[in-house]
Design a protein around this motif. Structure first.
Motif, PDB file in Angstrom:
ATOM      1  N   PRO A 282      45.064  56.252  42.823  1.00 50.83           N
ATOM      2  CA  PRO A 282      45.938  55.224  42.242  1.00 50.83           C
ATOM      3  C   PRO A 282      46.608  54.293  43.272  1.00 50.83           C
ATOM      4  O   PRO A 282      47.147  53.265  42.894  1.00 50.83           O
ATOM      5  N   THR A 283      46.627  54.655  44.565  1.00 49.19           N
ATOM      6  CA  THR A 283      47.403  53.839  45.509  1.00 49.19           C
ATOM      7  C   THR A 283      46.530  53.045  46.478  1.00 49.19           C
ATOM      8  O   THR A 283      46.933  51.982  46.949  1.00 49.19           O
ATOM      9  N   HIS A 284      45.354  53.543  46.774  1.00 48.79           N
ATOM     10  CA  HIS A 284      44.540  52.893  47.800  1.00 48.79           C
ATOM     11  C   HIS A 284      43.719  51.718  47.272  1.00 48.79           C
ATOM     12  O   HIS A 284      43.523  50.733  47.975  1.00 48.79           O
ATOM     13  N   PHE A 285      43.207  51.824  46.040  1.00 49.37           N
ATOM     14  CA  PHE A 285      42.327  50.788  45.512  1.00 49.37           C
ATOM     15  C   PHE A 285      42.812  50.332  44.147  1.00 49.37           C
ATOM     16  O   PHE A 285      43.405  51.108  43.388  1.00 49.37           O
ATOM     17  N   ALA A 286      42.525  49.051  43.839  1.00 50.16           N
ATOM     18  CA  ALA A 286      42.826  48.500  42.523  1.00 50.16           C
ATOM     19  C   ALA A 286      41.775  47.450  42.213  1.00 50.16           C
ATOM     20  O   ALA A 286      41.482  46.584  43.039  1.00 50.16           O
ATOM     21  N   VAL A 287      41.200  47.536  40.990  1.00 51.62           N
ATOM     22  CA  VAL A 287      40.162  46.599  40.567  1.00 51.62           C
ATOM     23  C   VAL A 287      40.533  46.083  39.181  1.00 51.62           C
ATOM     24  O   VAL A 287      40.754  46.879  38.256  1.00 51.62           O
ATOM     25  N   ALA A 288      40.590  44.738  39.038  1.00 45.41           N
ATOM     26  CA  ALA A 288      40.924  44.118  37.759  1.00 45.41           C
ATOM     27  C   ALA A 288      39.639  43.703  37.051  1.00 45.41           C
ATOM     28  O   ALA A 288      38.814  42.990  37.630  1.00 45.41           O
ATOM     29  N   LEU A 289      39.485  44.142  35.768  1.00 41.75           N
ATOM     30  CA  LEU A 289      38.277  43.857  35.000  1.00 41.75           C
ATOM     31  C   LEU A 289      38.603  43.015  33.779  1.00 41.75           C
ATOM     32  O   LEU A 289      39.671  43.161  33.170  1.00 41.75           O
ATOM     33  N   LYS A 290      37.657  42.173  33.393  1.00 39.91           N
ATOM     34  CA  LYS A 290      37.775  41.329  32.204  1.00 39.91           C
ATOM     35  C   LYS A 290      36.458  41.372  31.449  1.00 39.91           C
ATOM     36  O   LYS A 290      35.387  41.274  32.051  1.00 39.91           O
ATOM     37  N   TYR A 291      36.554  41.501  30.109  1.00 36.88           N
ATOM     38  CA  TYR A 291      35.322  41.497  29.308  1.00 36.88           C
ATOM     39  C   TYR A 291      35.554  40.702  28.037  1.00 36.88           C
ATOM     40  O   TYR A 291      36.484  40.951  27.280  1.00 36.88           O
ATOM     41  N   ASP A 292      34.678  39.711  27.821  1.00 38.20           N
ATOM     42  CA  ASP A 292      34.692  38.898  26.598  1.00 38.20           C
ATOM     43  C   ASP A 292      33.289  38.942  26.023  1.00 38.20           C
ATOM     44  O   ASP A 292      32.350  38.355  26.596  1.00 38.20           O
ATOM     45  N   ALA A 293      33.135  39.672  24.901  1.00 44.98           N
ATOM     46  CA  ALA A 293      31.803  39.895  24.340  1.00 44.98           C
ATOM     47  C   ALA A 293      31.108  38.603  23.952  1.00 44.98           C
ATOM     48  O   ALA A 293      29.880  38.528  23.945  1.00 44.98           O
ATOM     49  N   SER A 294      31.862  37.550  23.632  1.00 45.55           N
ATOM     50  CA  SER A 294      31.251  36.283  23.216  1.00 45.55           C
ATOM     51  C   SER A 294      30.749  35.445  24.397  1.00 45.55           C
ATOM     52  O   SER A 294      29.934  34.537  24.210  1.00 45.55           O
ATOM     53  N   ALA A 298      28.408  41.542  30.530  1.00 43.91           N
ATOM     54  CA  ALA A 298      28.991  42.771  31.078  1.00 43.91           C
ATOM     55  C   ALA A 298      30.369  42.442  31.613  1.00 43.91           C
ATOM     56  O   ALA A 298      30.690  41.273  31.873  1.00 43.91           O
ATOM     57  N   PRO A 299      31.225  43.441  31.775  1.00 38.65           N
ATOM     58  CA  PRO A 299      32.552  43.201  32.346  1.00 38.65           C
ATOM     59  C   PRO A 299      32.457  42.573  33.729  1.00 38.65           C
ATOM     60  O   PRO A 299      31.548  42.856  34.509  1.00 38.65           O
ATOM     61  N   VAL A 300      33.427  41.719  34.060  1.00 34.82           N
ATOM     62  CA  VAL A 300      33.440  40.972  35.314  1.00 34.82           C
ATOM     63  C   VAL A 300      34.655  41.387  36.135  1.00 34.82           C
ATOM     64  O   VAL A 300      35.731  41.632  35.588  1.00 34.82           O
ATOM     65  N   VAL A 301      34.469  41.443  37.459  1.00 33.41           N
ATOM     66  CA  VAL A 301      35.566  41.781  38.369  1.00 33.41           C
ATOM     67  C   VAL A 301      36.362  40.508  38.656  1.00 33.41           C
ATOM     68  O   VAL A 301      35.839  39.562  39.235  1.00 33.41           O
ATOM     69  N   LEU A 302      37.625  40.475  38.255  1.00 35.08           N
ATOM     70  CA  LEU A 302      38.482  39.321  38.516  1.00 35.08           C
ATOM     71  C   LEU A 302      39.202  39.427  39.851  1.00 35.08           C
ATOM     72  O   LEU A 302      39.473  38.411  40.501  1.00 35.08           O
ATOM     73  N   ALA A 303      39.529  40.654  40.265  1.00 35.21           N
ATOM     74  CA  ALA A 303      40.249  40.846  41.514  1.00 35.21           C
ATOM     75  C   ALA A 303      40.031  42.275  41.976  1.00 35.21           C
ATOM     76  O   ALA A 303      39.764  43.172  41.170  1.00 35.21           O
ATOM     77  N   LYS A 304      40.126  42.442  43.290  1.00 35.90           N
ATOM     78  CA  LYS A 304      40.065  43.798  43.842  1.00 35.90           C
ATOM     79  C   LYS A 304      40.771  43.796  45.183  1.00 35.90           C
ATOM     80  O   LYS A 304      40.908  42.757  45.849  1.00 35.90           O
ATOM     81  N   GLY A 305      41.253  44.973  45.594  1.00 37.85           N
ATOM     82  CA  GLY A 305      41.944  45.072  46.858  1.00 37.85           C
ATOM     83  C   GLY A 305      42.271  46.506  47.177  1.00 37.85           C
ATOM     84  O   GLY A 305      42.127  47.392  46.334  1.00 37.85           O
ATOM     85  N   MET A 306      42.669  46.688  48.440  1.00 40.13           N
ATOM     86  CA  MET A 306      43.054  48.031  48.863  1.00 40.13           C
ATOM     87  C   MET A 306      44.400  47.970  49.576  1.00 40.13           C
ATOM     88  O   MET A 306      44.791  46.914  50.099  1.00 40.13           O
ATOM     89  N   ASP A 307      45.099  49.096  49.541  1.00 39.61           N
ATOM     90  CA  ASP A 307      46.401  49.253  50.191  1.00 39.61           C
ATOM     91  C   ASP A 307      47.386  48.164  49.745  1.00 39.61           C
ATOM     92  O   ASP A 307      47.736  48.113  48.578  1.00 39.61           O
ATOM     93  N   HIS A 308      47.789  47.265  50.649  1.00 43.13           N
ATOM     94  CA  HIS A 308      48.812  46.281  50.317  1.00 43.13           C
ATOM     95  C   HIS A 308      48.350  45.342  49.205  1.00 43.13           C
ATOM     96  O   HIS A 308      49.131  45.021  48.291  1.00 43.13           O
ATOM     97  N   VAL A 309      47.103  44.917  49.241  1.00 39.75           N
ATOM     98  CA  VAL A 309      46.594  44.028  48.187  1.00 39.75           C
ATOM     99  C   VAL A 309      46.538  44.775  46.852  1.00 39.75           C
ATOM    100  O   VAL A 309      46.859  44.211  45.793  1.00 39.75           O
ATOM    101  N   ALA A 310      46.137  46.034  46.907  1.00 46.79           N
ATOM    102  CA  ALA A 310      46.098  46.844  45.679  1.00 46.79           C
ATOM    103  C   ALA A 310      47.497  46.961  45.075  1.00 46.79           C
ATOM    104  O   ALA A 310      47.663  46.892  43.841  1.00 46.79           O
ATOM    105  N   LEU A 311      48.513  47.139  45.929  1.00 49.89           N
ATOM    106  CA  LEU A 311      49.887  47.228  45.436  1.00 49.89           C
ATOM    107  C   LEU A 311      50.294  45.924  44.759  1.00 49.89           C
ATOM    108  O   LEU A 311      50.915  45.943  43.682  1.00 49.89           O
ATOM    109  N   ILE A 344      29.852  44.015  36.832  1.00 46.48           N
ATOM    110  CA  ILE A 344      29.841  45.355  37.422  1.00 46.48           C
ATOM    111  C   ILE A 344      28.415  45.886  37.472  1.00 46.48           C
ATOM    112  O   ILE A 344      27.544  45.435  36.713  1.00 46.48           O
ATOM    113  N   PRO A 345      28.112  46.834  38.368  1.00 45.72           N
ATOM    114  CA  PRO A 345      26.776  47.435  38.415  1.00 45.72           C
ATOM    115  C   PRO A 345      26.414  48.097  37.086  1.00 45.72           C
ATOM    116  O   PRO A 345      27.281  48.640  36.376  1.00 45.72           O
TER     117      PRO A 345
END
Length: 369
Positions: A282-294, A298-311, A344-345
């Motif tokens: 929960p603290t080292h990584f954070a990935v923001a996902l968005k999905y609009d079926a229309s 597939a779901p798309v990565v809007l943002a990602k980061g680790m440590d300070h960026v993840a916070l 996403i893969p």
């Protein structure tokens, strides 16, 4: 008494050392010099090879020259001299003589042209530049001309020319001396023998002199190449300045990259409120996902980061009410295997689908299959 090296003297020595031209020229400087017509080239090398190959051609195609000479003088003495002296006959005689001379000299012209082209190509390759033809007023300076007279290059050229005269003179002297006994008897021998003997000596001297000139021209070429490389040398400061001009100042480039990273991070953080879910480590990584079926397959990565960026991503999500889900393996896999703006893969579809289904359920929505 012990001499002390002051900081000023030390910095001055370093500056002088950095200005010494001890480094080989960079490819950029070599290209610029080539475009200006500054290349390692000996003007004497093609001429020496032309002389050598022309005299060698007399050995290889001597019968051709003989037949042409006999044809030219045979027609002159047997046919043309018995004709009436009229304008038409004179013009015909002149035309025929010019034709025979051209046919006789054609191989020599062809050999000279071919050897000249090959000699220049081997030295400098294919080079077309008009820079040496430009008008430069510095060449008209009397002071510069006076310096050129006493320059080392002028002294070397003078010594080289004297050396050529001495060596060629010795070769001619030794050759004539070895044949002196036969030379003084030529007045008692038939004309045909005299012509053959004279032609043989001239041919031998031509080849020997040609070989000597080729050897001297090769030495001249290697000297020109040494001078060329010496003239292109650069100091360490020159290399640094050239690098700054071509690649840019490293400090400025670093600042530009830092600003670009900040702008990219700012744009990414602006997309976090649009996300459906934030998957954390929960603290080292954070990935923001968005999905609009229309709109999305597939779901798309809007943002990602680790440590300070993840916070920062988690804090921004909390401010805008975006649900955060803890899933350590999925968060690490998404961070390592996906890029911002990409889908996403495929092998992570099932895990992400379960997370989104749970999120939609929390929001009071059920995603249709």
């Amino acid at each position: 008494m012990t001499a002390r090296l002051t900081p000023y003297r030390f910095s001055l020595d370093l500056q002088l050392f950095s200005q010494e031209k001890t480094e080989s020229a960079t490819p950029k400087k070599r290209q610029e010099a080539r475009e200006k017509g500054q290349v390692a080239k000996s003007q004497e090398l093609p001429g020496a090879f032309i002389l050598l190959f022309v005299f060698m051609s007399f050995y290889m195609i001597g019968p051709y020259y003989k037949s042409r000479i006999l044809a030219m003088f045979g027609d002159l003495f047997e046919d043309w001299l018995t004709l009436d002296l009229t304008m038409g006959n004179v013009m015909s005689l002149f035309t025929q003589l010019m034709y025979e001379m051209l046919m006789m000299l054609a191989p020599i012209f062809a050999i000279a042209l071919l050897v000249a082209l090959l000699g220049n190509y081997v030295q400098v390759g294919i080079l077309f530049t008009g820079d040496p033809l430009k008008m430069k007023f510095s060449k008209l300076s009397p002071i510069q001309g006076f310096k050129n007279i006493f320059a080392m290059r002028t002294v070397v050229e003078f010594i080289k020319n004297i050396l050529k005269l001495v060596v060629i003179g010795l070769v001619v002297f030794m050759t004539l001396k070895s044949q002196w006994g036969r030379i003084i008897q030529l007045d008692t021998l038939p004309v045909e023998y005299v012509l053959g003997f004279t032609g043989g000596i001239a041919l031998k001297l031509g080849i020997e002199i040609g070989v000597i000139l080729v050897v001297l021209a090769l030495g001249d070429y290697f000297y020109k190449k040494y001078e060329y490389e010496k003239g292109l040398r650069m100091s360490k400061q020159d290399i640094k300045d050239e690098f700054k001009k071509t690649e840019g100042n490293p400090l400025i480039k670093g600042r530009i990259r830092e600003r670009q990273r900040k702008m990219a991070l700012q744009r990414m953080m602006q997309d976090v409120p649009k996300a459906d879910v934030i998957i954390t480590n929960p603290t080292h990584f954070a990935v923001a996902l968005k999905y609009d079926a229309s709109k999305m397959e597939a779901p798309v990565v809007l943002a990602k980061g680790m440590d300070h960026v993840a916070l920062r991503i988690r804090e921004t999500a909390k401010e805008h009410g975006v649900i955060t889900m803890e899933n350590k393996p999925l968060a690490r896999a998404l961070y390592d295997r996906s890029e911002i703006g990409d889908s996403i893969p495929s092998d992570l579809f099932q895990a992400v689908a379960e997370v989104l289904a749970y999120v939609y359920k929390l929001k009071g929505r059920v995603k249709s299959s």
